[in-house]
Design an enzyme around this catalytic site. Structure first.
Site, PDB file in Angstrom:
ATOM      1  N   ASP A   1       0.834  -1.205   0.000  1.00  0.00           N
ATOM      2  CA  ASP A   1       0.000   0.000   0.000  1.00  0.00           C
ATOM      3  C   ASP A   1       0.875   1.264   0.000  1.00  0.00           C
ATOM      4  OD1 ASP A   1      -2.672   0.626  -0.337  1.00  0.00           O
ATOM      5  OD2 ASP A   1      -2.925   1.243   1.750  1.00  0.00           O
TER       6      ASP A   1
ATOM      7  N   TYR B   1       7.020   7.200  22.146  1.00  0.00           N
ATOM      8  CA  TYR B   1       6.706   6.312  21.017  1.00  0.00           C
ATOM      9  C   TYR B   1       7.374   6.793  19.736  1.00  0.00           C
ATOM     10  CZ  TYR B   1       3.074   8.828  18.260  1.00  0.00           C
ATOM     11  OH  TYR B   1       2.402   9.700  17.434  1.00  0.00           O
TER      12      TYR B   1
ATOM     13  N   GLU C   1      10.840   5.026   3.420  1.00  0.00           N
ATOM     14  CA  GLU C   1      10.006   4.927   2.210  1.00  0.00           C
ATOM     15  C   GLU C   1       9.991   3.433   1.847  1.00  0.00           C
ATOM     16  OE1 GLU C   1       7.449   5.930   0.107  1.00  0.00           O
ATOM     17  OE2 GLU C   1       8.460   7.882   0.019  1.00  0.00           O
TER      18      GLU C   1
ATOM     19  N   GLU D   1      -0.086  15.777  18.543  1.00  0.00           N
ATOM     20  CA  GLU D   1       0.755  15.472  19.714  1.00  0.00           C
ATOM     21  C   GLU D   1      -0.106  15.297  20.981  1.00  0.00           C
ATOM     22  OE1 GLU D   1       3.653  15.022  18.947  1.00  0.00           O
ATOM     23  OE2 GLU D   1       5.049  15.505  20.546  1.00  0.00           O
TER      24      GLU D   1
ATOM     25  N   GLU E   1       0.605   5.605  18.879  1.00  0.00           N
ATOM     26  CA  GLU E   1      -0.190   6.582  18.131  1.00  0.00           C
ATOM     27  C   GLU E   1      -1.694   6.321  18.194  1.00  0.00           C
ATOM     28  OE1 GLU E   1       0.632   7.857  13.770  1.00  0.00           O
ATOM     29  OE2 GLU E   1       1.942   8.918  15.139  1.00  0.00           O
TER      30      GLU E   1
ATOM     31  N   TYR F   1      -7.191   8.161  18.876  1.00  0.00           N
ATOM     32  CA  TYR F   1      -8.611   7.795  18.895  1.00  0.00           C
ATOM     33  C   TYR F   1      -9.322   8.169  20.194  1.00  0.00           C
ATOM     34  CZ  TYR F   1      -7.135   5.659  14.651  1.00  0.00           C
ATOM     35  OH  TYR F   1      -6.597   5.495  13.403  1.00  0.00           O
TER      36      TYR F   1
ATOM     37  N   HIS G   1       4.618  14.055   2.876  1.00  0.00           N
ATOM     38  CA  HIS G   1       3.264  13.521   2.950  1.00  0.00           C
ATOM     39  C   HIS G   1       2.566  14.354   4.019  1.00  0.00           C
ATOM     40  CE1 HIS G   1       4.480   9.233   1.504  1.00  0.00           C
ATOM     41  NE2 HIS G   1       4.710  10.166   0.618  1.00  0.00           N
TER      42      HIS G   1
ATOM     43  N   ARG H   1     -10.071  -1.711  -6.233  1.00  0.00           N
ATOM     44  CA  ARG H   1      -8.953  -1.224  -5.401  1.00  0.00           C
ATOM     45  C   ARG H   1      -8.203  -0.155  -6.176  1.00  0.00           C
ATOM     46  NH1 ARG H   1      -4.945  -0.970  -1.717  1.00  0.00           N
ATOM     47  NH2 ARG H   1      -2.899  -1.885  -2.144  1.00  0.00           N
TER      48      ARG H   1
ATOM     49  N   TYR I   1      -1.403  10.591  -1.736  1.00  0.00           N
ATOM     50  CA  TYR I   1      -0.391   9.544  -1.891  1.00  0.00           C
ATOM     51  C   TYR I   1      -1.020   8.181  -1.630  1.00  0.00           C
ATOM     52  CZ  TYR I   1       1.130   7.541   2.698  1.00  0.00           C
ATOM     53  OH  TYR I   1       1.224   6.812   3.866  1.00  0.00           O
ATOM     54  N   ARG I   2      -2.197   8.197  -1.039  1.00  0.00           N
ATOM     55  CA  ARG I   2      -2.850   6.960  -0.608  1.00  0.00           C
ATOM     56  C   ARG I   2      -4.258   7.345  -0.159  1.00  0.00           C
ATOM     57  NH1 ARG I   2       0.106   3.962   4.380  1.00  0.00           N
ATOM     58  NH2 ARG I   2      -1.140   2.060   4.496  1.00  0.00           N
TER      59      ARG I   2
HETATM   60  C1  LIG Z   1      -2.841   5.266  14.588  1.00  0.00           C
HETATM   61  C2  LIG Z   1      -2.416   4.841  13.219  1.00  0.00           C
HETATM   62  C3  LIG Z   1      -1.202   5.273  12.716  1.00  0.00           C
HETATM   63  C4  LIG Z   1      -0.790   4.879  11.440  1.00  0.00           C
HETATM   64  N1  LIG Z   1       0.441   5.249  11.022  1.00  0.00           N
HETATM   65  C5  LIG Z   1       0.908   4.824   9.826  1.00  0.00           C
HETATM   66  C6  LIG Z   1       2.235   5.125   9.420  1.00  0.00           C
HETATM   67  O1  LIG Z   1       3.007   5.698  10.166  1.00  0.00           O
HETATM   68  N2  LIG Z   1       2.631   4.725   8.185  1.00  0.00           N
HETATM   69  C7  LIG Z   1       1.816   4.008   7.364  1.00  0.00           C
HETATM   70  O2  LIG Z   1       2.240   3.636   6.271  1.00  0.00           O
HETATM   71  N3  LIG Z   1       0.562   3.696   7.749  1.00  0.00           N
HETATM   72  C8  LIG Z   1       0.088   4.063   8.948  1.00  0.00           C
HETATM   73  N4  LIG Z   1      -1.175   3.710   9.356  1.00  0.00           N
HETATM   74  C9  LIG Z   1      -2.051   3.007   8.400  1.00  0.00           C
HETATM   75  C10 LIG Z   1      -1.974   1.457   8.451  1.00  0.00           C
HETATM   76  O3  LIG Z   1      -2.431   1.015   9.715  1.00  0.00           O
HETATM   77  C11 LIG Z   1      -0.589   0.883   8.156  1.00  0.00           C
HETATM   78  O4  LIG Z   1      -0.128   1.324   6.896  1.00  0.00           O
HETATM   79  C12 LIG Z   1      -0.544  -0.631   8.156  1.00  0.00           C
HETATM   80  O5  LIG Z   1       0.790  -1.075   8.010  1.00  0.00           O
HETATM   81  C13 LIG Z   1      -1.371  -1.251   7.003  1.00  0.00           C
HETATM   82  O6  LIG Z   1      -1.880  -2.439   7.425  1.00  0.00           O
HETATM   83  P1  LIG Z   1      -1.191  -3.849   7.160  1.00  0.00           P
HETATM   84  O7  LIG Z   1       0.276  -3.669   7.269  1.00  0.00           O
HETATM   85  O8  LIG Z   1      -1.856  -4.832   8.066  1.00  0.00           O
HETATM   86  O9  LIG Z   1      -1.539  -4.143   5.637  1.00  0.00           O
HETATM   87  P2  LIG Z   1      -2.829  -4.870   5.042  1.00  0.00           P
HETATM   88  O10 LIG Z   1      -4.046  -4.293   5.676  1.00  0.00           O
HETATM   89  O11 LIG Z   1      -2.656  -6.321   5.115  1.00  0.00           O
HETATM   90  O12 LIG Z   1      -2.678  -4.451   3.528  1.00  0.00           O
HETATM   91  C14 LIG Z   1      -2.932  -3.162   3.063  1.00  0.00           C
HETATM   92  C15 LIG Z   1      -3.644  -3.264   1.711  1.00  0.00           C
HETATM   93  O13 LIG Z   1      -2.728  -3.762   0.745  1.00  0.00           O
HETATM   94  C16 LIG Z   1      -3.360  -4.745  -0.101  1.00  0.00           C
HETATM   95  N5  LIG Z   1      -2.669  -6.023   0.121  1.00  0.00           N
HETATM   96  C17 LIG Z   1      -2.315  -6.524   1.323  1.00  0.00           C
HETATM   97  N6  LIG Z   1      -1.663  -7.666   1.181  1.00  0.00           N
HETATM   98  C18 LIG Z   1      -1.613  -7.926  -0.140  1.00  0.00           C
HETATM   99  C19 LIG Z   1      -1.029  -8.978  -0.882  1.00  0.00           C
HETATM  100  N7  LIG Z   1      -0.367  -9.944  -0.285  1.00  0.00           N
HETATM  101  N8  LIG Z   1      -1.145  -8.957  -2.227  1.00  0.00           N
HETATM  102  C20 LIG Z   1      -1.790  -7.934  -2.835  1.00  0.00           C
HETATM  103  N9  LIG Z   1      -2.349  -6.894  -2.172  1.00  0.00           N
HETATM  104  C21 LIG Z   1      -2.266  -6.895  -0.825  1.00  0.00           C
HETATM  105  C22 LIG Z   1      -4.804  -4.807   0.308  1.00  0.00           C
HETATM  106  O14 LIG Z   1      -5.576  -3.975  -0.506  1.00  0.00           O
HETATM  107  C23 LIG Z   1      -4.803  -4.270   1.730  1.00  0.00           C
HETATM  108  O15 LIG Z   1      -5.993  -3.662   2.075  1.00  0.00           O
HETATM  109  C24 LIG Z   1      -1.633   4.071  10.628  1.00  0.00           C
HETATM  110  C25 LIG Z   1      -2.860   3.647  11.152  1.00  0.00           C
HETATM  111  C26 LIG Z   1      -3.237   4.022  12.430  1.00  0.00           C
HETATM  112  C27 LIG Z   1      -4.533   3.543  12.952  1.00  0.00           C
END
Ligand SMILES: Cc1cc2nc3c(=O)[nH]c(=O)nc-3n(C[C@H](O)[C@H](O)[C@H](O)COP(=O)(O)OP(=O)(O)OC[C@H]3O[C@@H](n4cnc5c(N)ncnc54)[C@H](O)[C@@H]3O)c2cc1C
Length: 512
Positions: free
Chosen positions: A166, A362, A176, A285, A375, A379, A431, A507, A468-469
């Site tokens: 993602d 953290y 990155e 913060e 983080e 919520y 970002h 998607r 970016y997302r």
């Molecule tokens: C408080 C908080 C802070 C956050 N901070 C950050 C941060 O600092 N940076 C950040 O990047 N994100 C952040 N997030 C967002 C998110 O929680 C993270 O990016 C997290 O790592 C994504 O979930 P996951 O790793 O379980 O991926 P998944 O949920 O498993 O995958 C993400 C998406 O990628 C696709 N996908 C997954 N696996 C596959 C596969 N094997 N093949 C093909 N497609 C696939 C699917 O569409 C899926 O929905 C935050 C969320 C919260 C709640």
């Protein structure tokens, strides 16, 4: 089994779906296929301002191998049933584990959770989708390997593969994440297994060290897309530096963001500061400090600036709070530290090096790749479980960030929401991440949150600022802001690689 509200795949008849379920069950076994609504509930938990029904899955399947995935795809192709792959399924605020469209079968890859290889000399790892950052961290600790990685904020429960596909970000010099991945294994919709880069060459031992291979580089098309199911990912690990110096610099005024970015950009581009710099607003913060909104404001609309100023004063929080670190030897860090001190003094910032709140703790942990859940304090700010990330990209220029912040704050305020924002990462870009927090149990707030995101998205796009997302509910609208030619190419690729449209149609706005 058939209920009035049962979620079925688009264009599927219940009888056909039931037949497909029977075939799928034969592949993975009874315990690894769920169709019961109550047991599907974890796959329908969302934080977005849309009804759960919109993202309700028809089933969830948990394969344990590439061979099982191939067999599943044969069934899905036969019945034209779409699947939505997830790795650890913690894409919170972007759609969670729920499918992008109602009725898709969630393909949950959490059982494929092996750390297949760690090469301590080359500092590389090869992982499966279900591996969590915490698991990788524990593995490196147990084996006493002095290797770090970069992880996102919810790292203890999320995983490197899902985050990378993602195109997520983290807070060490390897922040990155797509850039620091190296080699993927992908099961295509027709069941073929592609290894990208050097992985396509029999007997090659350079899959995890050389990204490009020969000919077009394909890895990118498997990120933020639906062209395949990624079943292995190589990632680069970072040698633990002999000296690590995390710091924060606090600034008193909201308008300081302009001079902060101007002062830090040269240090970031020249790699004096090698990691993803975070510039967090007071209201990002505060909840993680922790401070509760209700203790400062319970009136209508967004929290007033005076209340925000009081929070700053009461809890010693900056209007902007910069987080970065030096990674090197004592000698190099001593030299670079003088530069940081000079920059802070010249811009009126106050350096903090001692951990004095949960927020600092953290952040300091994240900058050395130590998983945590600090983080999630966000919520507690408003409560009610509603959150969507609004994440436009900006240039790393002071004037740009100030412009984006003002635009976001104005639109959020119009709908009664607070500006909970930060600027992160980037060498030359930032970002800009805003957490649109709302009470999802309040129908009116939920309606406003949807309208607010919609306006933010279009107002920013009008100014040329793209996301970016994005969360799954807005995937189509966000994709539309990037114009028809790009979308046309994406569709052609989809047709070529997935002619039956069985992999996560919708998607990132990609579908037949
Ligand atoms: C408080 C908080 C802070 C956050 N901070 C950050 C941060 O600092 N940076 C950040 O990047 N994100 C952040 N997030 C967002 C998110 O929680 C993270 O990016 C997290 O790592 C994504 O979930 P996951 O790793 O379980 O991926 P998944 O949920 O498993 O995958 C993400 C998406 O990628 C696709 N996908 C997954 N696996 C596959 C596969 N094997 N093949 C093909 N497609 C696939 C699917 O569409 C899926 O929905 C935050 C969320 C919260 C709640």
């Amino acid at each position: 089994m058939t209920t009035k509200t049962r979620a079925l795949p688009k264009h599927s008849l219940a009888a056909d779906f039931d037949k497909a379920v029977k075939d799928l069950r034969a592949i993975v076994g009874d315990g690894n296929l769920v169709v019961d609504e109550a047991r599907l509930a974890p796959y329908n938990k969302i934080m977005m301002p849309v009804p759960n029904e919109q993202h309700a899955p028809s089933a969830a399947i948990t394969p344990e191998s590439v061979e099982q995935i191939q067999a599943i795809l044969r069934v899905l192709n036969r019945y034209r049933i779409p699947a939505y792959p997830i790795s650890t399924g913690k894409n919170l605020g972007y759609g969670s584990a729920a499918p992008v469209q109602r009725g898709q079968v969630v393909m949950d890859l959490r059982r494929m959770n092996r750390i297949l290889e760690v090469d301590a000399d080359l500092c590389t790892a090869l992982v499966e989708p279900g591996v969590t950052y915490q698991q990788l961290y524990d593995y490196l600790q147990e084996k006493k390997l002095p290797l770090w990685f970069s992880c996102p904020a919810p790292s203890a429960i999320a995983g490197p593969l899902g985050n990378m596909v993602d195109r997520g970000v983290g807070y060490t010099p390897y922040g990155e994440h797509f850039l620091f991945s190296c080699g993927m294994e992908v099961v295509l919709a027709n069941g073929e297994v592609l290894r990208t880069g050097m992985g396509s060459m029999p007997n090659s031992n350079t899959w995890q060290v050389f990204k490009w291979g020969y000919g077009p580089t394909l890895d990118g098309i498997f990120t933020q897309s639906n062209y395949g199911i990624v079943t292995k990912m190589g990632m680069w690990l970072m040698p633990a530096p002999p000296d690590f110096r995390p710091f924060s610099i606090q600034y008193p005024e909201e308008t300081d963001i302009a001079k902060i970015v101007e002062a830090l950009r040269p240090l970031r581009i020249a790699m004096v500061i090698p990691n993803a710099v975070v510039i967090a607003h007071t209201l990002w913060e505060a909840p993680c400090t922790p401070v509760k909104r209700a203790d400062y404001y319970t009136g209508p609309g967004a929290i007033p600036d005076e209340a925000v100023a009081k929070i700053r004063k009461d809890h010693d929080i900056g209007a902007w709070n910069v987080y970065a670190a030096l990674y090197g030897t004592k000698e190099t860090n001593d030299a670079n530290w003088k530069i940081i001190e000079a920059v802070a003094a010249a811009t009126g910032g106050r350096i903090v090096t001692q951990s004095k709140s949960q927020a600092l703790e953290y952040r300091f942990d994240l900058m050395k790749g130590k998983p945590n859940l600090g983080e999630f304090g966000l919520y507690n700010w408003r409560g009610g479980g509603g959150s969507i990330w609004f994440a436009p990209v900006s240039q790393a220029k002071g004037s740009e960030t100030l412009r984006q912040m003002k635009l976001a704050k104005t639109i959020l305020g119009k709908y009664g929401f607070d500006y909970v924002g930060e600027f992160i990462v980037g060498w030359r870009d930032m970002h800009h991440v805003v957490d649109l927090l709302f009470d999802r149990s309040d129908a009116e707030q939920t309606r406003k949150a949807y309208a607010c995101y919609d306006e933010l998205l279009h107002a920013f796009a009008k100014e040329g600022y793209g996301m970016y997302r994005a969360n799954t509910a807005f995937a189509e609208k966000v994709a539309a802001t990037y114009g028809p030619v790009k979308r046309g190419v994406e569709k052609k690729l989809k047709k070529a690689l997935d002619p039956n449209n069985i992999l996560a149609p919708g998607r990132c706005g990609i579908s037949l």
